[in-house]
Enzyme design. Structure first.
Site, short mmCIF file in Angstrom:
data_model
loop_
_atom_site.label_atom_id
_atom_site.label_comp_id
_atom_site.label_asym_id
_atom_site.label_seq_id
_atom_site.Cartn_x
_atom_site.Cartn_y
_atom_site.Cartn_z
CG HIS A 153 91.25 79.88 -21.94
ND1 HIS A 153 91.80 79.02 -22.84
CD2 HIS A 153 92.23 80.75 -21.59
CE1 HIS A 153 93.06 79.35 -23.05
NE2 HIS A 153 93.36 80.39 -22.30
CB SER A 186 98.31 73.92 -22.24
OG SER A 186 99.10 74.74 -23.07
CG MET A 215 98.27 84.93 -25.39
SD MET A 215 100.03 84.92 -25.77
CE MET A 215 100.46 83.25 -25.38
N GLY A 216 93.90 83.28 -26.87
CA GLY A 216 93.02 82.51 -27.74
C GLY A 216 93.27 81.02 -27.63
N GLY A 250 94.62 81.71 -14.39
CA GLY A 250 94.71 80.30 -14.02
C GLY A 250 96.01 80.03 -13.26
NE ARG A 300 102.97 77.56 -24.90
CZ ARG A 300 103.93 78.09 -25.65
NH1 ARG A 300 104.60 77.34 -26.48
NH2 ARG A 300 104.23 79.37 -25.57
CG LEU A 313 89.25 81.06 -25.81
CD1 LEU A 313 87.93 81.80 -25.56
CD2 LEU A 313 90.36 81.65 -24.94
O1 PAF Z 1 98.43 83.37 -20.13
C1 PAF Z 1 98.34 83.90 -21.26
O2 PAF Z 1 97.56 83.47 -22.13
C2 PAF Z 1 99.20 85.12 -21.59
O3 PAF Z 1 100.44 85.03 -20.99
C3 PAF Z 1 98.51 86.46 -21.24
C4 PAF Z 1 98.26 86.60 -19.75
C5 PAF Z 1 97.18 86.58 -21.98
C6 PAF Z 1 99.39 87.63 -21.67
O4 PAF Z 1 99.60 87.62 -23.04
#
Ligand code: PAF
Length: 286
Positions: free
Chosen positions: A41, A190, A34-35, A152, A192, A37
């Site tokens: 990632h 994360s 979901m970006g 992950g 977040r 990064l």
């Molecule tokens: O882990 C994430 O970033 C999201 O849950 C995913 C797997 C890209 C689905 O939107």
């Protein structure tokens, strides 16, 4: 300098690119994101690049998996930086569809039932979340048709759900799990974390401390789930600004409740720190 990944934003372009890879017998890896990064990632993309000819990184902030409109609105977005990180890490394609591109008629009428995952730990705390994840991941698999996909271990329940999705619905691809990447003080990376203030960022390290405490008491002989949960909650309570959702253990393979704390276990924790809900987990073998 690493070559810049190709950015594709329409499903048609992505499907065409995939067809071209197939014609040239290129093995395709997918890293769904979901970006925003980060190094977690990066490790997924680098592993994909080491084992696949083409690496597709999808960036789509999936509205279906957010129960809370505020959480969706505040989810960090940094597309230029993401393109740079994805390219540096070995992505060859970055797929960045808009919401209108993915769901032109609004929320989909047909979704993927996550079965028991709808109501397990994360699913139980976030109604609709796991259905949203299962639906978007299935759609991304259908569009990009990867040979391998990389997830992950931080979102451990999500990883287990994806493994089931792939085997139960016959997607015919390999799911590769990668270990959690942590900051030096133990905080799991994360997207977040970017929303935490300096003080909250320090408070957030309590999640990892609680997991470590849990692992230690199992090591010392604790076999009782209730005792483990109380010990982990006591650690979290030392940070009064952190609101614990759950701190528990499950069997690693199917996330069932352990009768005794033995075998392949996962300690799992979720808590809200300031405006942000964080999750973390730790493997324990006994
Ligand atoms: O882990 C994430 O970033 C999201 O849950 C995913 C797997 C890209 C689905 O939107």
């Amino acid at each position: 300098m690493s070559p810049t990944a190709r950015r594709l934003s329409s499903i048609e372009e992505m499907v065409d690119a995939r067809a071209d890879f197939a014609r040239r017998s290129r093995a395709v890896g997918l890293v769904a994101t979901m970006g925003a990064l980060h190094d977690g990632h990066r490790s997924l993309i680098e592993r994909a690049a080491a084992t696949c000819d083409e690496v597709v990184v999808s960036i789509f902030v999936n509205p279906l998996q957010f129960g809370n409109a505020d959480d969706l609105r505040h989810y960090p977005r940094q597309i230029e930086r993401d393109l740079e990180i994805a390219s540096q890490s070995g992505a060859t394609v970055v797929f960045t569809p808009t919401e209108e591109e993915m769901f032109p008629s609004g929320p989909p009428a047909v979704t993927v039932d996550p079965g028991p995952y709808a109501t397990l730990l994360e699913g139980g705390s976030r109604p609709g979340h796991m259905r949203g994840v299962a639906t978007i991941v299935a759609k991304l698999f259908n569009i990009t048709r990867p040979d391998r996909t990389f997830f992950g271990e931080k979102d451990f329940e999500q990883l287990t759900l994806v493994r089931h999705l792939v085997s139960d619905l016959g997607f015919g691809l390999e799911v590769i799990a990668m270990p959690i990447v942590r900051e030096v003080d133990g905080l799991a990376m994360s997207s977040r974390n970017a929303r935490l203030s300096e003080a909250e960022r320090i408070q957030a390290t309590v999640l990892h401390r609680a997991l470590r405490r849990g692992a230690r008491i199992i090591e010392e002989g604790c076999r009782d789930l209730g005792e483990l949960e109380r010990e982990m909650a006591t650690v979290v309570a030392r940070e009064p600004e952190v609101a614990l959702d759950y701190a528990t253990a499950r069997m690693s393979d199917d996330l069932s409740v352990p009768i005794r704390l033995e075998g392949s276990l996962r300690l799992l924790i979720a808590a809200t720190v300031g405006p942000v809900r964080l999750i973390d987990n730790l493997a324990v073998e006994r």
